[in-house]
Design an enzyme around this catalytic site. Structure first.
Site, mmCIF file in Angstrom:
data_model
loop_
_atom_site.group_PDB
_atom_site.id
_atom_site.type_symbol
_atom_site.label_atom_id
_atom_site.label_comp_id
_atom_site.label_asym_id
_atom_site.label_seq_id
_atom_site.Cartn_x
_atom_site.Cartn_y
_atom_site.Cartn_z
ATOM 1 N N LYS A 72 -10.215 8.230 -2.730
ATOM 2 C CA LYS A 72 -8.753 8.231 -2.598
ATOM 3 C C LYS A 72 -8.169 9.252 -3.571
ATOM 4 O O LYS A 72 -8.649 9.369 -4.704
ATOM 5 C CB LYS A 72 -8.229 6.823 -2.897
ATOM 6 C CG LYS A 72 -6.728 6.641 -2.691
ATOM 7 C CD LYS A 72 -6.329 5.171 -2.906
ATOM 8 C CE LYS A 72 -4.850 4.926 -2.689
ATOM 9 N NZ LYS A 72 -4.473 3.504 -2.876
ATOM 10 N N SER A 148 -1.947 1.357 0.987
ATOM 11 C CA SER A 148 -1.804 2.772 0.765
ATOM 12 C C SER A 148 -3.097 3.579 0.874
ATOM 13 O O SER A 148 -3.044 4.795 1.009
ATOM 14 C CB SER A 148 -1.199 3.005 -0.622
ATOM 15 O OG SER A 148 -2.084 2.582 -1.640
ATOM 16 N N SER A 172 -3.579 -2.681 -1.059
ATOM 17 C CA SER A 172 -3.868 -1.344 -0.537
ATOM 18 C C SER A 172 -5.302 -1.032 -0.168
ATOM 19 O O SER A 172 -5.560 0.000 0.445
ATOM 20 C CB SER A 172 -3.383 -0.284 -1.525
ATOM 21 O OG SER A 172 -2.006 -0.099 -1.352
HETATM 22 N N1 GLN Z 1 2.214 -2.046 -0.095
HETATM 23 C C1 GLN Z 1 2.345 -2.386 -1.467
HETATM 24 C C2 GLN Z 1 3.311 -1.458 -2.141
HETATM 25 O O1 GLN Z 1 3.894 -0.699 -1.475
HETATM 26 C C3 GLN Z 1 0.986 -2.358 -2.148
HETATM 27 C C4 GLN Z 1 0.488 -1.001 -2.410
HETATM 28 C C5 GLN Z 1 -0.802 -0.970 -3.166
HETATM 29 O O2 GLN Z 1 -1.560 -1.936 -3.178
HETATM 30 N N2 GLN Z 1 -1.035 0.145 -3.819
HETATM 31 O O3 GLN Z 1 3.500 -1.476 -3.317
#
Ligand code: GLN
Length: 473
Positions: A72, A148, A172
């Site tokens: 990532k 994400s 995410s």
């Molecule tokens: N969707 C969540 C957010 O927008 C979690 C994102 C994540 O786990 N990095 O913060």
């Protein structure tokens, strides 16, 4: 035959039998990227020449010797870009060092290969918040891969990678794994070093593997965990051999079903798939137990105070001086800060910085931030009490299958609710895995559904045991 669709476990055997070389694997993965990345958009960049050099030097007798792992784009790999899906870091940042997790992977012989798309600074659940391109779900190119870590999941599901690393602050890793139909594991907070992972919300962030099988997750986890002196929150606890949890039965194991997680509003196809999965676990000898996690309803709001508060502090360093995009148009110092940040950050990141700054500001701190910290304690206590009665807790990973691209783009609140089942796990610091559990029908398409299995702190062994038994059944 392409090697890109293989698992780590299979490739290991073939490498040791000298049927293939690390160079063959990297070459085949690069071929898959060349032919398919234009339509899927999982990778932002990749450096084939560098990976081939490292593959040629790999020692296949090491546990991950010569296995390429996609990363990532928020983890530092020396000499490579690390954009975090943001304009802020896209132009002028090259990682000067390896993240702790990358050091671990390398010492097991793995070859980091390729940078995977993500929501900007990991804020989002669709990868649509990336400033650098669209990632599509390989199961249906009209749909989001989740986020994400959408690039990390799409690469694995589309056979553009053997396995990848993602990061999980509120879901995410698990959410994109569920929506793309692969396995995603978020370890206990502190299991894997966060050193060199660009911080979003430091008390929640955790790195973990996204893989094709539970076995591959266990293999990777073996070589990611452990104390790192450079991350004071990384835990000094022994790392078991997670693969020893594979192939075990789950007879007599108590499976908690939180009544607050099985509610109306969940997509009917998701409910049906998850209920069938629970029946399957019962047939394997597990005992379902109804439990209650009474503070579930404040999970999302608690998270959206704590995570932006931490993000607003963490993102202060991107000011065009220490790090990040520098506006060419600024004429004085104040303009320099304001315009660099205005041009460098996208709308969701700005929204979070505003929210975070607000809840930390004098006069609002007690009403929001402090209250959220108290709610966080209650959520953790809910899990502690539940785990007195059960060994693991199961739920859907996501209330819906993958949405069409753009469906939630102008509705951040609806997007925030996608994480309703994953966020409490981060707030409590627990380990959890998402495994594929069938499909849900939407618009005539069969879309992947994920089953989330949540464990006690540091009990990744039981997660892997249950997930593996389920996957094999
Ligand atoms: N969707 C969540 C957010 O927008 C979690 C994102 C994540 O786990 N990095 O913060």
């Amino acid at each position: 035959m392409s090697l890109a669709n293989s698992t780590i476990a299979t490739l290991r055997q073939r490498l040791l039998a000298k049927e293939i070389s690390p160079r063959d694997i990297v070459t085949d993965v690069a071929k898959a990227i060349d032919t398919q990345n234009a339509s899927i958009g999982a990778y932002l960049s990749w450096n084939l020449e560098k990976a081939l050099k490292e593959a040629d030097k790999a020692d296949v007798s090491q546990p991950l010797g010569g296995i390429p792992i996609g990363i990532k784009d928020n983890m530092n790999v020396i000499g490579e870009p690390c954009t975090c899906g943001s304009r802020m870091l896209a132009e002028n940042y090259t990682a000067p060092y390896d993240a702790g997790a990358i050091v671990k992977l390398r010492s097991a012989g793995a070859v980091p290969f390729g940078r995977l798309n993500m929501d900007e600074f990991a804020m989002g659940s669709s990868t649509e918040n990336s400033a650098l391109g669209v990632t599509r779900n390989p199961r249906d190119l009209e749909r989001i891969p989740g986020g994400s870590s959408g690039g990390s999941a799409a690469a694995v599901a589309g056979n553009l990678a053997i396995a990848t690393l993602g990061s999980d602050t509120g879901g995410s890793i698990r959410l994109p794994a569920a929506l793309c139909g692969c396995v995603g594991l978020k370890p206990t907070y502190g299991r894997i070093s966060r050193y060199g992972l660009v911080a979003f919300a430091s008390s929640l962030d955790q790195i973990g593997p996204i893989t094709k099988t539970v076995e591959d997750s266990a293999i990777l986890l073996n070589h990611l965990c452990g104390k790192d002196a450079r991350d004071s929150t990384s835990l000094d606890v022994s790392v078991p051999d997670f693969t020893s949890a594979l192939g075990k039965d789950i007879k007599g194991l108590r499976i908690g079903l939180p009544k607050e997680y099985f509610i109306s509003g969940i997509h009917a196809g998701v409910s049906a798939a998850v209920n069938a999965a629970i029946k399957k676990l019962e047939a394997l000898g597990a005992i379902p137990v109804e439990i209650s996690l009474p503070h579930t309803d404040v999970g999302v709001s608690t998270y959206y105070i704590i995570a932006p508060a931490e993000a607003s502090a963490n993102l202060a360093r991107f000011d065009g001086v220490r790090y990040g995009h520098r506006s060419a148009a600024a004429t004085d110092l104040m303009e320099h800060y304001m315009m660099s940040r205005e041009e460098g950050f996208g709308p969701e990141v700005k929204r979070r910085i505003l929210l975070g700054t607000y809840v930390l500001s004098s006069g609002y701190y007690d009403a929001y931030y402090l209250k959220a910290q108290r709610a966080r304690t209650l959520i953790r206590q809910d899990f502690e009490q539940a785990f007195e009665k059960v060994d693991v807790i199961v739920s859907p990973t996501s209330p819906t299958p993958a949405h069409k691209l753009g469906a939630l783009k102008d509705n951040p609140l609806a997007a925030y609710l996608e994480d309703i089942f994953t966020i409490p796990v981060n707030l409590a610091g627990l380990p959890a895995i998402s495994v594929p559990c069938g499909t849900a029908l939407e618009d005539g398409k069969s879309l992947p559904v994920g089953l989330q299995i949540i464990g006690k702190p540091l009990d990744e062994m039981t997660l892997i045991r249950v997930a593996d038994a389920f996957e094999k059944a």
